[in-house]
Design an enzyme around this catalytic site. Structure first.
Site, PDB file in Angstrom:
ATOM      1  N   ASP A 155       0.788  -1.318   0.251  1.00  0.00           N
ATOM      2  CA  ASP A 155      -0.044   0.120  -0.035  1.00  0.00           C
ATOM      3  C   ASP A 155       0.853   1.312  -0.149  1.00  0.00           C
ATOM      4  O   ASP A 155       2.010   1.063   0.376  1.00  0.00           O
ATOM      5  CB  ASP A 155      -0.906   0.057   1.356  1.00  0.00           C
ATOM      6  CG  ASP A 155      -1.688   1.309   1.379  1.00  0.00           C
ATOM      7  OD1 ASP A 155      -2.452   1.454   0.375  1.00  0.00           O
ATOM      8  OD2 ASP A 155      -1.582   2.046   2.636  1.00  0.00           O
ATOM      9  N   LYS A 190     -10.824  -0.726  -2.294  1.00  0.00           N
ATOM     10  CA  LYS A 190     -10.641  -1.719  -1.088  1.00  0.00           C
ATOM     11  C   LYS A 190     -12.005  -1.407  -0.532  1.00  0.00           C
ATOM     12  O   LYS A 190     -12.509  -0.225  -0.131  1.00  0.00           O
ATOM     13  CB  LYS A 190      -9.363  -1.195  -0.381  1.00  0.00           C
ATOM     14  CG  LYS A 190      -8.163  -1.395  -1.248  1.00  0.00           C
ATOM     15  CD  LYS A 190      -7.065  -0.864  -0.549  1.00  0.00           C
ATOM     16  CE  LYS A 190      -5.914  -0.721  -1.154  1.00  0.00           C
ATOM     17  NZ  LYS A 190      -4.659  -0.081  -0.626  1.00  0.00           N
ATOM     18  N   ASN A 200      -3.174   9.585  -7.257  1.00  0.00           N
ATOM     19  CA  ASN A 200      -1.870  10.606  -7.103  1.00  0.00           C
ATOM     20  C   ASN A 200      -0.571   9.676  -6.777  1.00  0.00           C
ATOM     21  O   ASN A 200       0.325  10.177  -6.778  1.00  0.00           O
ATOM     22  CB  ASN A 200      -2.119  11.424  -6.092  1.00  0.00           C
ATOM     23  CG  ASN A 200      -3.249  12.485  -6.187  1.00  0.00           C
ATOM     24  OD1 ASN A 200      -3.210  13.292  -7.200  1.00  0.00           O
ATOM     25  ND2 ASN A 200      -4.203  12.500  -5.431  1.00  0.00           N
ATOM     26  N   ASP A 218      -0.109   5.252   0.733  1.00  0.00           N
ATOM     27  CA  ASP A 218      -0.221   6.192   1.953  1.00  0.00           C
ATOM     28  C   ASP A 218      -0.227   5.515   3.325  1.00  0.00           C
ATOM     29  O   ASP A 218      -1.309   4.615   3.402  1.00  0.00           O
ATOM     30  CB  ASP A 218      -1.543   6.902   1.581  1.00  0.00           C
ATOM     31  CG  ASP A 218      -1.621   7.663   0.242  1.00  0.00           C
ATOM     32  OD1 ASP A 218      -0.734   8.394   0.055  1.00  0.00           O
ATOM     33  OD2 ASP A 218      -2.666   7.609  -0.609  1.00  0.00           O
ATOM     34  N   ARG A 244     -11.353   8.103  -3.274  1.00  0.00           N
ATOM     35  CA  ARG A 244     -11.873   9.508  -2.993  1.00  0.00           C
ATOM     36  C   ARG A 244     -12.996   9.754  -3.031  1.00  0.00           C
ATOM     37  O   ARG A 244     -13.911  10.415  -2.187  1.00  0.00           O
ATOM     38  CB  ARG A 244     -11.034  10.365  -4.435  1.00  0.00           C
ATOM     39  CG  ARG A 244     -10.984  11.742  -3.860  1.00  0.00           C
ATOM     40  CD  ARG A 244     -10.337  12.870  -5.072  1.00  0.00           C
ATOM     41  NE  ARG A 244      -8.966  12.196  -5.563  1.00  0.00           N
ATOM     42  CZ  ARG A 244      -8.403  12.540  -6.615  1.00  0.00           C
ATOM     43  NH1 ARG A 244      -8.910  13.371  -7.353  1.00  0.00           N
ATOM     44  NH2 ARG A 244      -7.250  12.010  -7.088  1.00  0.00           N
ATOM     45  N   THR A 280       1.849  10.260   3.850  1.00  0.00           N
ATOM     46  CA  THR A 280       1.024  11.274   3.339  1.00  0.00           C
ATOM     47  C   THR A 280      -0.610  10.871   3.878  1.00  0.00           C
ATOM     48  O   THR A 280      -1.453  11.853   3.616  1.00  0.00           O
ATOM     49  CB  THR A 280       0.795  10.803   1.749  1.00  0.00           C
ATOM     50  OG1 THR A 280       0.786   9.344   1.625  1.00  0.00           O
ATOM     51  CG2 THR A 280       1.945  11.368   0.887  1.00  0.00           C
ATOM     52  N   SER A 306      -4.935   5.368  -4.356  1.00  0.00           N
ATOM     53  CA  SER A 306      -4.670   6.846  -4.716  1.00  0.00           C
ATOM     54  C   SER A 306      -4.439   7.067  -6.273  1.00  0.00           C
ATOM     55  O   SER A 306      -3.607   6.294  -6.988  1.00  0.00           O
ATOM     56  CB  SER A 306      -3.486   7.299  -3.975  1.00  0.00           C
ATOM     57  OG  SER A 306      -3.253   8.713  -4.391  1.00  0.00           O
ATOM     58  N   GLU A 314      -0.318  -3.361   4.744  1.00  0.00           N
ATOM     59  CA  GLU A 314      -1.302  -2.207   4.661  1.00  0.00           C
ATOM     60  C   GLU A 314      -1.650  -1.727   5.963  1.00  0.00           C
ATOM     61  O   GLU A 314      -1.333  -2.167   7.077  1.00  0.00           O
ATOM     62  CB  GLU A 314      -2.678  -3.193   4.591  1.00  0.00           C
ATOM     63  CG  GLU A 314      -3.354  -3.007   3.338  1.00  0.00           C
ATOM     64  CD  GLU A 314      -3.582  -1.444   2.671  1.00  0.00           C
ATOM     65  OE1 GLU A 314      -3.969  -0.888   3.728  1.00  0.00           O
ATOM     66  OE2 GLU A 314      -4.123  -1.423   1.720  1.00  0.00           O
ATOM     67  N   ASP A 315      -1.856  -0.217   5.856  1.00  0.00           N
ATOM     68  CA  ASP A 315      -2.283   0.545   7.081  1.00  0.00           C
ATOM     69  C   ASP A 315      -3.706   0.865   7.471  1.00  0.00           C
ATOM     70  O   ASP A 315      -4.069   1.506   8.440  1.00  0.00           O
ATOM     71  CB  ASP A 315      -1.503   1.905   7.050  1.00  0.00           C
ATOM     72  CG  ASP A 315      -2.263   2.647   6.092  1.00  0.00           C
ATOM     73  OD1 ASP A 315      -2.585   2.320   4.821  1.00  0.00           O
ATOM     74  OD2 ASP A 315      -2.546   4.077   6.572  1.00  0.00           O
ATOM     75  N   LYS A 344      -9.280   5.561   5.279  1.00  0.00           N
ATOM     76  CA  LYS A 344      -7.931   5.289   4.771  1.00  0.00           C
ATOM     77  C   LYS A 344      -8.148   3.947   3.790  1.00  0.00           C
ATOM     78  O   LYS A 344      -8.936   2.998   4.144  1.00  0.00           O
ATOM     79  CB  LYS A 344      -7.028   4.592   5.976  1.00  0.00           C
ATOM     80  CG  LYS A 344      -6.655   6.008   6.957  1.00  0.00           C
ATOM     81  CD  LYS A 344      -5.731   5.305   7.978  1.00  0.00           C
ATOM     82  CE  LYS A 344      -5.023   6.551   8.653  1.00  0.00           C
ATOM     83  NZ  LYS A 344      -4.331   6.077  10.010  1.00  0.00           N
ATOM     84  N   GLY A 345      -7.493   4.167   2.693  1.00  0.00           N
ATOM     85  CA  GLY A 345      -7.559   3.119   1.762  1.00  0.00           C
ATOM     86  C   GLY A 345      -8.784   3.063   1.026  1.00  0.00           C
ATOM     87  O   GLY A 345      -8.859   2.265  -0.164  1.00  0.00           O
ATOM     88  N   SER A 393      -2.232   0.577  -4.626  1.00  0.00           N
ATOM     89  CA  SER A 393      -2.742   1.661  -3.944  1.00  0.00           C
ATOM     90  C   SER A 393      -4.149   2.122  -4.234  1.00  0.00           C
ATOM     91  O   SER A 393      -4.149   2.027  -5.650  1.00  0.00           O
ATOM     92  CB  SER A 393      -1.734   3.021  -3.867  1.00  0.00           C
ATOM     93  OG  SER A 393      -2.449   4.055  -3.654  1.00  0.00           O
TER      94      SER A 393
HETATM   95  P1  B16 Z   1      -6.374  10.041  -4.096  1.00  0.00           P
HETATM   96  P2  B16 Z   1      -3.581   4.109  -0.324  1.00  0.00           P
HETATM   97  C1  B16 Z   1      -5.891   5.826  -0.291  1.00  0.00           C
HETATM   98  O1  B16 Z   1      -4.199   5.376  -0.476  1.00  0.00           O
HETATM   99  C2  B16 Z   1      -5.703   6.610   0.778  1.00  0.00           C
HETATM  100  O2  B16 Z   1      -5.254   5.893   1.879  1.00  0.00           O
HETATM  101  C3  B16 Z   1      -7.152   7.255   1.021  1.00  0.00           C
HETATM  102  O3  B16 Z   1      -7.076   8.049   2.249  1.00  0.00           O
HETATM  103  C4  B16 Z   1      -7.470   8.031  -0.220  1.00  0.00           C
HETATM  104  O4  B16 Z   1      -8.712   8.557  -0.093  1.00  0.00           O
HETATM  105  C5  B16 Z   1      -7.197   7.031  -1.480  1.00  0.00           C
HETATM  106  O5  B16 Z   1      -5.935   6.429  -1.647  1.00  0.00           O
HETATM  107  C6  B16 Z   1      -7.525   7.907  -2.586  1.00  0.00           C
HETATM  108  O6  B16 Z   1      -6.482   8.793  -2.831  1.00  0.00           O
HETATM  109  O7  B16 Z   1      -7.475  11.105  -3.650  1.00  0.00           O
HETATM  110  O8  B16 Z   1      -4.960  10.544  -4.023  1.00  0.00           O
HETATM  111  O9  B16 Z   1      -6.927   9.178  -5.296  1.00  0.00           O
HETATM  112  O10 B16 Z   1      -3.714   4.000   1.198  1.00  0.00           O
HETATM  113  O11 B16 Z   1      -4.626   3.049  -0.961  1.00  0.00           O
HETATM  114  O12 B16 Z   1      -2.185   3.928  -0.749  1.00  0.00           O
HETATM  115 MG    MG Z   2      -2.795   3.345   3.012  1.00  0.00          MG
END
Ligand code: B16
Ligand code: MG
Length: 215
Positions: A13, A149, A122, A15, A53, A21, A120, A173-174, A49-50, A118
């Site tokens: 994972d 997830k 980003n 973030d 958006r 982050t 994310s 994973e966190d 978390k995870g 991930s």
């Molecule tokens: P973004 P991970 C997740 O990343 C974050 O934990 C979560 O807080 C966030 O809403 C999600 O990505 C979407 O991120 O807005 O940057 O697309 O923990 O799965 O690496």
């Molecule tokens: Mg995470």
């Protein structure tokens, strides 16, 4: 219990596991929620978390008892991401979480495959800013998965891209949603953080550094 002998791939994972982050996601969601008149807590944040958006926004709107049009939601999401991107603009290798780099190096030395799993959108920018993108054999992020997830899609895609059966993959994973996703994928999973938030993990560690000697 984790069986390290069978691990052929580690799926990270991003973030909150590799990079610090998660706090910036919290700050951006907090700002958005305050603007909606909702007092957003760190306990609420744990549930985001995870989570993608859009699904995170849907949860905040539900908690706040608000309904928004698709147009309004798109506007809110754009603002949240702008604030988040501003917060991570100065991101650099110093923001790697303790043990991240040592573990990536060790796995690479041992010939164990490395993937990103991930939610994310980003993720690529973050891996570039923190200068770890070259360690990855497969990159699965929020731009290529349809299902957030705890659906296992993100991890199953990682295993498929690497050509490794899920049973030989270890997920780090966190987030509770990520632990549930890894279990649904039939993979071993280690939680990174506090045990209370990571139910169903094979084990929980405070940081990645303690895993370096396991491989
Ligand atoms: P973004 P991970 C997740 O990343 C974050 O934990 C979560 O807080 C966030 O809403 C999600 O990505 C979407 O991120 O807005 O940057 O697309 O923990 O799965 O690496
Ligand atoms: Mg995470």
């Amino acid at each position: 219990m984790i069986n390290y002998n069978t691990v052929k791939a580690v799926i990270f994972d991003l973030d909150g596991v590799l990079v610090d982050t998660a706090i910036y996601h919290f700050q951006a969601w907090h700002r958005l929620a305050e603007g909606l008149g909702y007092s957003f807590s760190i306990v609420d944040n744990e549930q985001l978390k995870g989570v993608s958006r859009i699904e995170s926004l849907e949860l905040i709107l539900k908690w706040a008892g608000l309904e928004k049009s698709d147009h309004e939601k798109a506007d809110l999401l754009a603002h949240k991401n702008q604030w988040y991107l501003a917060l991570i603009e100065q991101l650099n290798p110093d923001h790697l979480l303790s043990g991240s780099l040592d573990l990536l190096k060790k796995l690479q030395d041992k010939g164990i495959k490395i993937a990103l799993g991930s939610a994310s959108k980003n993720a690529m920018g973050i891996l570039e800013k923190t200068e770890i993108i070259s360690y990855f054999d497969a990159l699965i992020d929020g731009n290529v998965v349809q299902l957030s997830k705890p659906n296992p899609e993100v991890f199953l895609k990682g295993a498929e891209t690497l050509g490794i059966e899920p049973a030989y993959c270890l997920v780090l994973e966190d987030a509770q949603a990520g632990i549930d996703a890894a279990n649904a994928a039939g993979m071993q999973v280690i939680g990174v953080g506090q045990e209370a938030h990571l139910k169903g993990a094979g084990m929980v560690v405070p940081e990645l550094g303690v895993l370096v000697d396991k491989f």
